[in-house]
Write an enzyme that holds these catalytic residues in place. Structure first.
Site, PDB file in Angstrom:
ATOM      1  NE  ARG A 160      -4.270  -1.472   0.126  1.00  0.00           N
ATOM      2  CZ  ARG A 160      -4.437  -2.504  -0.691  1.00  0.00           C
ATOM      3  NH1 ARG A 160      -3.513  -2.831  -1.572  1.00  0.00           N
ATOM      4  NH2 ARG A 160      -5.543  -3.233  -0.628  1.00  0.00           N
ATOM      5  CG  HIS A 186      -3.822  -0.767  -6.745  1.00  0.00           C
ATOM      6  ND1 HIS A 186      -4.099  -0.120  -5.569  1.00  0.00           N
ATOM      7  CD2 HIS A 186      -3.857  -2.104  -6.445  1.00  0.00           C
ATOM      8  CE1 HIS A 186      -4.308  -1.019  -4.607  1.00  0.00           C
ATOM      9  NE2 HIS A 186      -4.161  -2.236  -5.120  1.00  0.00           N
TER      10      HIS A 186
HETATM   11  C1  GLV Z   1      -5.340  -5.163  -3.961  1.00  0.00           C
HETATM   12  O1  GLV Z   1      -4.725  -4.200  -3.673  1.00  0.00           O
HETATM   13  C2  GLV Z   1      -5.911  -6.051  -3.012  1.00  0.00           C
HETATM   14  O2  GLV Z   1      -6.039  -5.695  -1.841  1.00  0.00           O
HETATM   15  O3  GLV Z   1      -6.257  -7.170  -3.427  1.00  0.00           O
END
Ligand code: GLV
Length: 312
Positions: A227, A275
């Site tokens: 993160r 992401h």
């Molecule tokens: C992606 O970031 C997840 O939490 O699967």
């Protein structure tokens, strides 16, 4: 019995998720927020960044299941109903994608691909001296299902792998493990390529600021697929500007989508992906979610449940 599917940000088309869940649970009626029909019929909520405050409208909710591995997008809702299990997603396909994504960047940095790219732009023919994988240490922060699987893949390629997490752990095979704040500097000082897979919690937010980043050896690399809020972005830019850190591959950011005016976009030593390191796969995720819902129906515990204590 009905399942609510709620998200403000689907990776895939909402219809694909809803039909995958419906196929995995023909006994349930899958409804997509805000067309949930009778709120009393909703017993499970399957969510990814659901609109804040909506889950308290369902009086018969039995569990909240995340469509992703992390649950920070669930627990950041200040108006969550109390006392319900919040279930994370541990899915083989997602883990496999995270392994492949990590390998891509480890090899990019390990075998000097980032240098050859620059050399090509300058029409320079320079053979960098190669480093053996056993002479390169990969440090993984976060040794849960995903971090451990990434570590094992790298061990199989003969890299030296060290790990760090908040708490002690039993046997991690060839992965040398450090834990707690006292051992963080030792872990970082051993690491040539850092992979962050930690979840975002009260304890991990802003964990790596400039002083921690400077424990990494000069010339090391960073891969962040956990993160964004865990590595302080201003401090990261500063160690990159000083060329103290050679390069960073970033998939996650403190604010997503990464704002257009963020300096990370244009930094020559930064590689940005939006992401995507571990995208949940509707087919396999729906099966895992269905198994967990069936466990709750039988009065058993789904796996893994978010723990307030550990924060993930
Ligand atoms: C992606 O970031 C997840 O939490 O699967």
């Amino acid at each position: 019995m009905a399942i609510l599917l709620a998200s403000t940000d689907f990776w895939e088309d909402m219809d694909v998720w809803s039909s995958s869940l419906q196929e995995a649970m023909p006994e349930m009626d899958v409804r997509v927020y805000p067309d949930e029909g009778n709120v009393n019929e909703i017993e499970y909520a399957v969510v990814w960044k659901h609109p804040r405050g909506i889950l308290k409208q369902y009086p018969n909710l039995k569990a909240i299941l995340s469509l992703g591995a992390g649950v920070d997008h669930v627990i950041s809702d200040p108006e969550l109903p109390d006392g319900l299990p919040i279930v994370r997603l541990v899915d083989k396909k997602l883990t496999h994608e995270m392994i492949l994504h990590s390998l891509h960047w480890v090899l990019h940095f390990h075998s000097d691909q980032y240098q050859y790219r620059i050399q090509q732009q300058n029409r320079e023919w320079i053979q960098q001296s190669s480093v053996q994988s056993e002479d390169r240490t990969i440090g993984i922060m976060g040794l849960g299902n995903i971090g451990k699987a990434i570590g094992e893949s790298l061990v199989n390629l003969d890299f030296k792998v060290v790990g760090w997490g908040a708490r002690p752990k039993n046997s991690l095979g060839a992965i040398e493990y450090y834990y707690g704040h006292e051992q963080l500097s030792k872990f970082l000082s051993e690491t040539d390529i850092l992979i962050n897979v930690l979840p975002l919690t009260e304890n991990t937010i802003n964990l790596l600021t400039k002083s921690e980043l400077e424990y990494l050896p000069k010339g090391s690399f960073i891969i962040n697929i956990g993160r964004g809020g865990i590595i302080n972005e201003d401090d990261l830019l500063s160690v990159l500007d000083e060329a103290y850190i050679s390069a960073a591959a970033l998939d996650v950011f403190a604010e997503e989508p990464l704002p257009e005016n963020n300096s990370l976009w244009a930094h020559p030593s930064v590689y940005i992906t939006p992401h995507i390191a571990g995208q949940s796969n509707p087919g396999s995720a729906a099966k895992t979610i269905a198994e967990n819902i069936r466990l709750v129906e039988k009065g058993e515990d789904p796996y893994p449940i978010y723990s307030l204590n550990s924060g993930y």
